[in-house]
Design a protein around this motif. Structure first.
Motif, mmCIF file in Angstrom:
data_model
loop_
_atom_site.group_PDB
_atom_site.id
_atom_site.type_symbol
_atom_site.label_atom_id
_atom_site.label_comp_id
_atom_site.label_asym_id
_atom_site.label_seq_id
_atom_site.Cartn_x
_atom_site.Cartn_y
_atom_site.Cartn_z
ATOM 1 N N LEU A 154 32.281 -57.875 7.890
ATOM 2 C CA LEU A 154 33.103 -57.618 6.698
ATOM 3 C C LEU A 154 34.521 -57.163 7.062
ATOM 4 C CD1 LEU A 154 30.443 -55.661 4.554
ATOM 5 C CD2 LEU A 154 31.205 -58.024 4.200
ATOM 6 N N ASN A 155 34.820 -57.169 8.358
ATOM 7 C CA ASN A 155 36.153 -56.736 8.845
ATOM 8 C C ASN A 155 36.472 -55.293 8.462
ATOM 9 O OD1 ASN A 155 37.052 -59.020 10.253
ATOM 10 N ND2 ASN A 155 37.402 -60.048 8.277
ATOM 11 N N ILE A 156 35.479 -54.424 8.477
ATOM 12 C CA ILE A 156 35.709 -53.010 8.172
ATOM 13 C C ILE A 156 35.647 -52.227 9.482
ATOM 14 C CG2 ILE A 156 34.843 -50.963 6.964
ATOM 15 C CD1 ILE A 156 33.598 -52.895 4.885
ATOM 16 N N PRO A 157 36.732 -51.546 9.869
ATOM 17 C CA PRO A 157 36.689 -50.769 11.111
ATOM 18 C C PRO A 157 35.707 -49.605 10.994
ATOM 19 C CG PRO A 157 38.852 -50.592 10.052
ATOM 20 C CD PRO A 157 38.030 -51.477 9.192
ATOM 21 N N PHE A 158 35.094 -49.220 12.105
ATOM 22 C CA PHE A 158 34.065 -48.184 12.022
ATOM 23 C C PHE A 158 34.006 -47.322 13.285
ATOM 24 C CE2 PHE A 158 31.055 -50.026 14.996
ATOM 25 C CZ PHE A 158 31.402 -51.367 14.987
ATOM 26 N N SER A 159 33.452 -46.104 13.091
ATOM 27 C CA SER A 159 33.109 -45.221 14.207
ATOM 28 C C SER A 159 31.605 -45.023 14.188
ATOM 29 C CB SER A 159 33.750 -43.843 14.053
ATOM 30 O OG SER A 159 35.119 -43.965 13.975
ATOM 31 N N VAL A 160 31.075 -44.688 15.347
ATOM 32 C CA VAL A 160 29.648 -44.399 15.468
ATOM 33 C C VAL A 160 29.499 -42.965 15.967
ATOM 34 C CG1 VAL A 160 27.456 -45.124 16.484
ATOM 35 C CG2 VAL A 160 29.294 -46.794 16.176
ATOM 36 N N THR A 161 28.609 -42.208 15.345
ATOM 37 C CA THR A 161 28.313 -40.857 15.830
ATOM 38 C C THR A 161 26.809 -40.697 15.922
ATOM 39 O OG1 THR A 161 28.655 -38.493 15.480
ATOM 40 C CG2 THR A 161 28.399 -39.817 13.493
ATOM 41 N N ALA A 162 26.352 -40.119 17.033
ATOM 42 C CA ALA A 162 24.914 -39.917 17.231
ATOM 43 C C ALA A 162 24.713 -38.713 18.125
ATOM 44 C CB ALA A 162 24.285 -41.158 17.854
ATOM 45 N N ARG A 163 23.545 -38.120 18.009
ATOM 46 C CA ARG A 163 23.310 -36.917 18.826
ATOM 47 C C ARG A 163 23.276 -37.261 20.310
ATOM 48 N NH1 ARG A 163 16.885 -35.644 17.584
ATOM 49 N NH2 ARG A 163 16.162 -37.643 18.409
ATOM 50 N N THR A 164 22.962 -38.525 20.645
ATOM 51 C CA THR A 164 23.025 -38.958 22.049
ATOM 52 C C THR A 164 24.289 -39.800 22.223
ATOM 53 O OG1 THR A 164 20.604 -39.036 22.031
ATOM 54 C CG2 THR A 164 21.705 -40.095 23.896
ATOM 55 N N ASP A 165 25.308 -39.172 22.837
ATOM 56 C CA ASP A 165 26.640 -39.806 22.939
ATOM 57 C C ASP A 165 26.592 -41.195 23.569
ATOM 58 O OD1 ASP A 165 28.082 -37.807 21.761
ATOM 59 O OD2 ASP A 165 28.463 -36.733 23.639
ATOM 60 N N ASP A 166 25.794 -41.342 24.632
ATOM 61 C CA ASP A 166 25.774 -42.624 25.349
ATOM 62 C C ASP A 166 25.312 -43.762 24.446
ATOM 63 O OD1 ASP A 166 26.610 -41.412 27.577
ATOM 64 O OD2 ASP A 166 24.676 -41.443 28.632
ATOM 65 N N ARG A 167 24.349 -43.464 23.583
ATOM 66 C CA ARG A 167 23.853 -44.518 22.680
ATOM 67 C C ARG A 167 24.932 -44.878 21.654
ATOM 68 N NH1 ARG A 167 17.959 -44.195 20.375
ATOM 69 N NH2 ARG A 167 18.235 -46.444 20.441
ATOM 70 N N ALA A 168 25.666 -43.878 21.170
ATOM 71 C CA ALA A 168 26.754 -44.149 20.211
ATOM 72 C C ALA A 168 27.813 -45.019 20.873
ATOM 73 C CB ALA A 168 27.358 -42.833 19.727
ATOM 74 N N ARG A 169 28.144 -44.677 22.127
ATOM 75 C CA ARG A 169 29.172 -45.439 22.853
ATOM 76 C C ARG A 169 28.720 -46.884 23.033
ATOM 77 N NH1 ARG A 169 29.451 -42.264 27.223
ATOM 78 N NH2 ARG A 169 30.260 -40.627 25.906
ATOM 79 N N ASP A 170 27.451 -47.071 23.334
ATOM 80 C CA ASP A 170 26.931 -48.418 23.561
ATOM 81 C C ASP A 170 27.092 -49.290 22.299
ATOM 82 O OD1 ASP A 170 25.355 -50.430 25.038
ATOM 83 O OD2 ASP A 170 23.912 -50.066 23.425
ATOM 84 N N VAL A 171 26.744 -48.722 21.143
ATOM 85 C CA VAL A 171 26.856 -49.492 19.881
ATOM 86 C C VAL A 171 28.328 -49.791 19.599
ATOM 87 C CG1 VAL A 171 26.439 -49.480 17.384
ATOM 88 C CG2 VAL A 171 24.742 -48.490 18.934
ATOM 89 N N ALA A 172 29.182 -48.779 19.786
ATOM 90 C CA ALA A 172 30.612 -48.955 19.486
ATOM 91 C C ALA A 172 31.217 -50.037 20.373
ATOM 92 C CB ALA A 172 31.345 -47.633 19.671
ATOM 93 N N ILE A 173 30.920 -49.987 21.661
ATOM 94 C CA ILE A 173 31.505 -50.968 22.588
ATOM 95 C C ILE A 173 30.989 -52.365 22.253
ATOM 96 C CG2 ILE A 173 31.454 -51.753 25.005
ATOM 97 C CD1 ILE A 173 31.543 -48.753 25.793
#
Ligand code: NAP
Length: 291
Positions: A154-173
């Motif tokens: 949908l071309n909507i920019p987003f951030s990911v936040t999770a209690r396990t930082d590495d998993r959030a980074r993986d989804v974001a990347i």
């Protein structure tokens, strides 16, 4: 001959999918041609279950926790979106050839696109029509990946936040977003928030362990957020229908999208894949809402 469809997972007894799909078959006069059931399949039983799908000629399978990733190696081909998401929630059996699809991302993209189009500025006469959309995803598991895929589509920019930082980074990347620390989540300025954590779901257990489990806490995963009318809160949990996250967002005047909507739209796409017919959306919606 009747085509058999199933949901497999562990547990599955709580699933609303049999009711939704059977209601859809009745609505379009396919109740003699299709029937949809549920089968509890443990992790150890998954290879045998896939073999049974081939042997018995099961037409379509909805796949739920914990098999969405593990099932991939057992299939003959994978649709590109499921491949990118690394998760299959739908299997179609075409004369013994099993193809895996992912309709979870559509279950997020469709109601979100509708909300942005129709509801986003509801009651906000002073809202500038140019206010940019940006989203926050809470959690970094399979549903978070589906949310990230949907937001990217949908071309909507987003951030990911999770209690396990590495998993959030993986989804974001993987899907082109940024990350935010879990401790800072309440301060995010995002106007769309998608909860993909299980915090707020309903426990069917009454054990002391369940009482201590924070997933069942009556708190929102964003306990201190200031909600505004120009916000959208998207919940992926559908039991209970209204979680603490939704209750808080409503109280702040935000538009809300319930987990039942995601269930509906991922099921609509599944119905179309299984039957190759247009889905009776209102009948399916009625079966999900009537509980
Ligand atoms: P998952 O892969 O297990 O991911 C869950 C995420 O939530 C992980 O990032 C996990 O963090 C985080 N989390 C779990 N407990 C937490 C807690 N107490 N505090 C903070 N974070 C916590 O699960 P999933 O498959 O993505 O499913 C997530 C939710 O989506 C479920 O509630 C499911 O019912 C819902 N869902 C709904 C539909 C629908 O049709 N409505 C479809 C699919 C999924 P860690 O990595 O640190 O454990």
């Amino acid at each position: 001959m009747t085509s058999i469809c199933l949901i497999i997972g562990d547990p599955v007894s709580h699933s609303l999918s049999p009711r939704m799909h059977n209601a859809a078959y009745r609505a379009v006069g396919l109740e003699s041609a299709f029937v949809y059931g549920a089968a509890r399949v443990t992790t150890a039983q998954l290879p045998d279950a896939i073999a049974a799908i081939r042997t018995l000629g099961i037409r379509g399978v909805s796949v739920t926790m914990p098999h969405k990733e593990a099932v991939i190696t057992h299939l003959d081909s994978i649709d590109p979106s499921a491949e990118e998401l690394g998760a299959v929630n739908t299997i179609v059996n075409e004369r013994g050839v099993l193809t895996g699809y992912n309709t979870d991302w559509y279950g997020i993209a469709k109601p979100l696109a509708q909300a942005i189009g129709a509801d986003f500025w509801r009651g906000c006469a002073d809202a500038p029509s140019t206010e940019p959309l940006n989203a926050l995803i809470l959690g970094a598991g399979g549903a978070a990946r589906a949310a990230a895929f949907a937001l990217r589509s949908l071309n909507i920019p987003f951030s990911v936040t999770a209690r396990t930082d590495d998993r959030a980074r993986d989804v974001a990347i993987r899907f082109g977003g940024s990350t935010l620390s879990w401790d800072a989540r309440d301060t995010a300025s995002a106007n769309i928030v998608i909860n993909t954590t299980p915090i707020g779901m309903q426990s069917k257990e009454t054990t002391p362990e369940a009482a201590q489990d924070e997933r069942y806490s009556p708190q929102s995963p964003l306990p201190h957020r200031q909600w505004h009318p120009r916000n959208i809160a998207f919940e992926t949990i559908y039991a209970p229908p209204e979680t603490p996250f939704i209750v808080a967002a409503r109280a702040g005047g935000a538009s809300v999208i319930l987990g039942g909507q995601m269930l509906l739209w991922q099921g609509v796409r599944q119905f179309e894949l299984f039957t190759e017919r247009e889905a009776p959306i209102e009948s399916m919606r009625g079966s999900v809402e009537k509980r």
